[in-house]
Design a protein around this motif. Structure first.
Motif, mmCIF file in Angstrom:
data_model
loop_
_atom_site.group_PDB
_atom_site.id
_atom_site.type_symbol
_atom_site.label_atom_id
_atom_site.label_comp_id
_atom_site.label_asym_id
_atom_site.label_seq_id
_atom_site.Cartn_x
_atom_site.Cartn_y
_atom_site.Cartn_z
ATOM 1 N N GLN A 1 18.938 -11.950 50.059
ATOM 2 C CA GLN A 1 18.046 -12.783 50.867
ATOM 3 C C GLN A 1 17.863 -12.254 52.290
ATOM 4 O O GLN A 1 17.052 -12.786 53.053
ATOM 5 N N LEU A 2 18.605 -11.219 52.667
ATOM 6 C CA LEU A 2 18.559 -10.703 54.026
ATOM 7 C C LEU A 2 17.403 -9.705 54.169
ATOM 8 O O LEU A 2 17.364 -8.702 53.460
ATOM 9 N N ARG B 1 25.595 -2.086 64.844
ATOM 10 C CA ARG B 1 24.244 -1.820 65.336
ATOM 11 C C ARG B 1 23.845 -0.353 65.166
ATOM 12 O O ARG B 1 22.721 -0.043 64.755
ATOM 13 N N ALA B 2 24.758 0.550 65.480
ATOM 14 C CA ALA B 2 24.425 1.973 65.372
ATOM 15 C C ALA B 2 24.119 2.362 63.932
ATOM 16 O O ALA B 2 23.234 3.184 63.670
ATOM 17 N N VAL B 3 24.848 1.795 62.980
ATOM 18 C CA VAL B 3 24.563 2.077 61.574
ATOM 19 C C VAL B 3 23.201 1.511 61.193
ATOM 20 O O VAL B 3 22.395 2.161 60.516
ATOM 21 N N ALA B 4 22.918 0.290 61.649
ATOM 22 C CA ALA B 4 21.639 -0.343 61.334
ATOM 23 C C ALA B 4 20.469 0.459 61.894
ATOM 24 O O ALA B 4 19.397 0.520 61.290
ATOM 25 N N VAL C 1 29.540 -2.015 52.252
ATOM 26 C CA VAL C 1 29.420 -3.434 52.593
ATOM 27 C C VAL C 1 30.279 -4.253 51.631
ATOM 28 O O VAL C 1 30.134 -4.139 50.408
ATOM 29 N N ASP C 2 31.181 -5.046 52.184
ATOM 30 C CA ASP C 2 32.050 -5.850 51.314
ATOM 31 C C ASP C 2 32.247 -7.272 51.829
ATOM 32 O O ASP C 2 33.079 -8.009 51.305
ATOM 33 N N ARG C 3 31.485 -7.671 52.845
ATOM 34 C CA ARG C 3 31.561 -9.052 53.314
ATOM 35 C C ARG C 3 30.238 -9.455 53.938
ATOM 36 O O ARG C 3 29.502 -8.626 54.470
ATOM 37 N N LEU C 4 29.967 -10.740 53.893
ATOM 38 C CA LEU C 4 28.665 -11.256 54.302
ATOM 39 C C LEU C 4 28.417 -11.040 55.794
ATOM 40 O O LEU C 4 27.286 -10.740 56.197
ATOM 41 N N LYS C 5 29.440 -11.194 56.625
ATOM 42 C CA LYS C 5 29.250 -11.052 58.073
ATOM 43 C C LYS C 5 28.665 -9.684 58.422
ATOM 44 O O LYS C 5 27.733 -9.586 59.238
ATOM 45 N N ILE C 6 29.198 -8.640 57.830
ATOM 46 C CA ILE C 6 28.680 -7.290 58.089
ATOM 47 C C ILE C 6 27.235 -7.180 57.623
ATOM 48 O O ILE C 6 26.378 -6.627 58.314
ATOM 49 N N ALA C 7 26.951 -7.701 56.439
ATOM 50 C CA ALA C 7 25.589 -7.628 55.915
ATOM 51 C C ALA C 7 24.608 -8.364 56.832
ATOM 52 O O ALA C 7 23.507 -7.864 57.105
ATOM 53 N N GLN C 8 24.992 -9.522 57.307
ATOM 54 C CA GLN C 8 24.108 -10.288 58.194
ATOM 55 C C GLN C 8 23.845 -9.544 59.497
ATOM 56 O O GLN C 8 22.711 -9.523 59.983
ATOM 57 N N ARG C 9 24.879 -8.922 60.051
ATOM 58 C CA ARG C 9 24.701 -8.172 61.287
ATOM 59 C C ARG C 9 23.796 -6.960 61.063
ATOM 60 O O ARG C 9 22.901 -6.679 61.864
ATOM 61 N N LEU C 10 24.023 -6.235 59.989
ATOM 62 C CA LEU C 10 23.190 -5.076 59.699
ATOM 63 C C LEU C 10 21.730 -5.476 59.532
ATOM 64 O O LEU C 10 20.821 -4.791 60.021
ATOM 65 N N SER D 1 20.134 -8.193 60.767
ATOM 66 C CA SER D 1 19.527 -8.654 62.021
ATOM 67 C C SER D 1 19.337 -7.506 63.009
ATOM 68 O O SER D 1 18.434 -7.556 63.860
ATOM 69 N N GLN D 2 20.146 -6.468 62.905
ATOM 70 C CA GLN D 2 20.072 -5.345 63.841
ATOM 71 C C GLN D 2 19.194 -4.201 63.348
ATOM 72 O O GLN D 2 18.947 -3.253 64.091
#
Length: 234
Positions: A153-154, A90-93, A102-111, A113-114
């Motif tokens: 797509q994010l 969240r702080a990075v976002a 970024v090297d995995r989808l979970k991190i990208a999705q969190r960034l 959405s945040q």
């Protein structure tokens, strides 16, 4: 470090960039110098800023946030260039303009959405483990297009390109090999996603900057040659 030394070092790195670009027929304006400022006190960043430096790269989130608060009066472009844990996304976002790791989808999705709606999408690079090293983060080259297909797509993100930290190599010719491969991977993504602004190759550090520039780097991440050898805490 003395302000005068930082200014001298920045000028020397800038001259290296210009010389290298002249030798490989590139425009120095295509290269963004990213000052890697991890472990450095805020006053060192302020000295670099007064000398004209605007882009700073931080590896450690808590340290970076403290510097951002101390330097909030400056118009700095903050890049996160270290490994990112999901619970710290969240702080990075919210407080960075770029993330290179970024090297995995979970991190990208969190960034995504945040990322606050009041800010432009977060510029990201996908980190590639170009030498398949067990000790390094990054996605395998063969998995890159699949991750990119999800990331574009994010809505809170803007995929800009690729980043890599190759293994150390003994000479300029050897250093070029992974950079050539990363440039090839970026070109493949451009062909797969022609509608995206894929214009960034974040590659090259103090020891291999020239090799990276000759292979198409657009961001070079320089720490030691600006701020000197780091003193890590015990």
């Amino acid at each position: 470090m003395r302000k005068e030394t930082i200014v001298e070092n920045l000028n020397a790195v800038g001259e290296r960039i210009v010389t290298c670009c002249n030798n490989c027929d590139r425009d120095p304006a295509e290269i963004t110098l990213l000052a890697v400022s991890k472990t450095r006190p805020a006053e060192d960043l302020r000295s670099a800023y007064t000398a004209g430096q605007r882009h700073f790269g931080e590896n450690y989130l808590q340290e970076a946030l403290e510097k951002q608060d101390a330097l909030s009066d400056l118009d700095i472009r903050w890049h996160f260039i270290g490994p990112l844990q999901s619970n710290k996304s969240r702080a990075v976002a919210e407080r960075f303009q770029w993330i290179h790791t970024v090297d995995r989808l979970k991190i990208a999705q969190r960034l995504s959405s945040q990322r606050p709606d009041t800010l432009a999408p977060l510029n990201i690079c996908l980190q590639v483990n170009i030498d398949n090293e067990q000790s390094k983060s990054g996605i395998a080259p063969q998995e890159l297009e699949g991750l990119a297909r999800e990331v574009v797509q994010l809505p809170g993100l803007r995929l800009r390109g690729l980043m890599a930290i190759p293994a150390a190599r003994p000479n300029r010719q050897a250093q070029r090999k992974p950079f050539i491969e990363l440039a090839r991977l970026l070109q493949s993504l451009r062909e797969a996603f022609p509608e995206e602004q894929l214009d960034t190759l974040s590659m090259g550090m103090s020891a291999d900057m020239e090799a990276a520039i000759t292979c198409g780097a657009t961001i070079v991440r320089i720490g030691t040659d600006i701020f000197g050898v780091r003193n890590y805490p015990e």
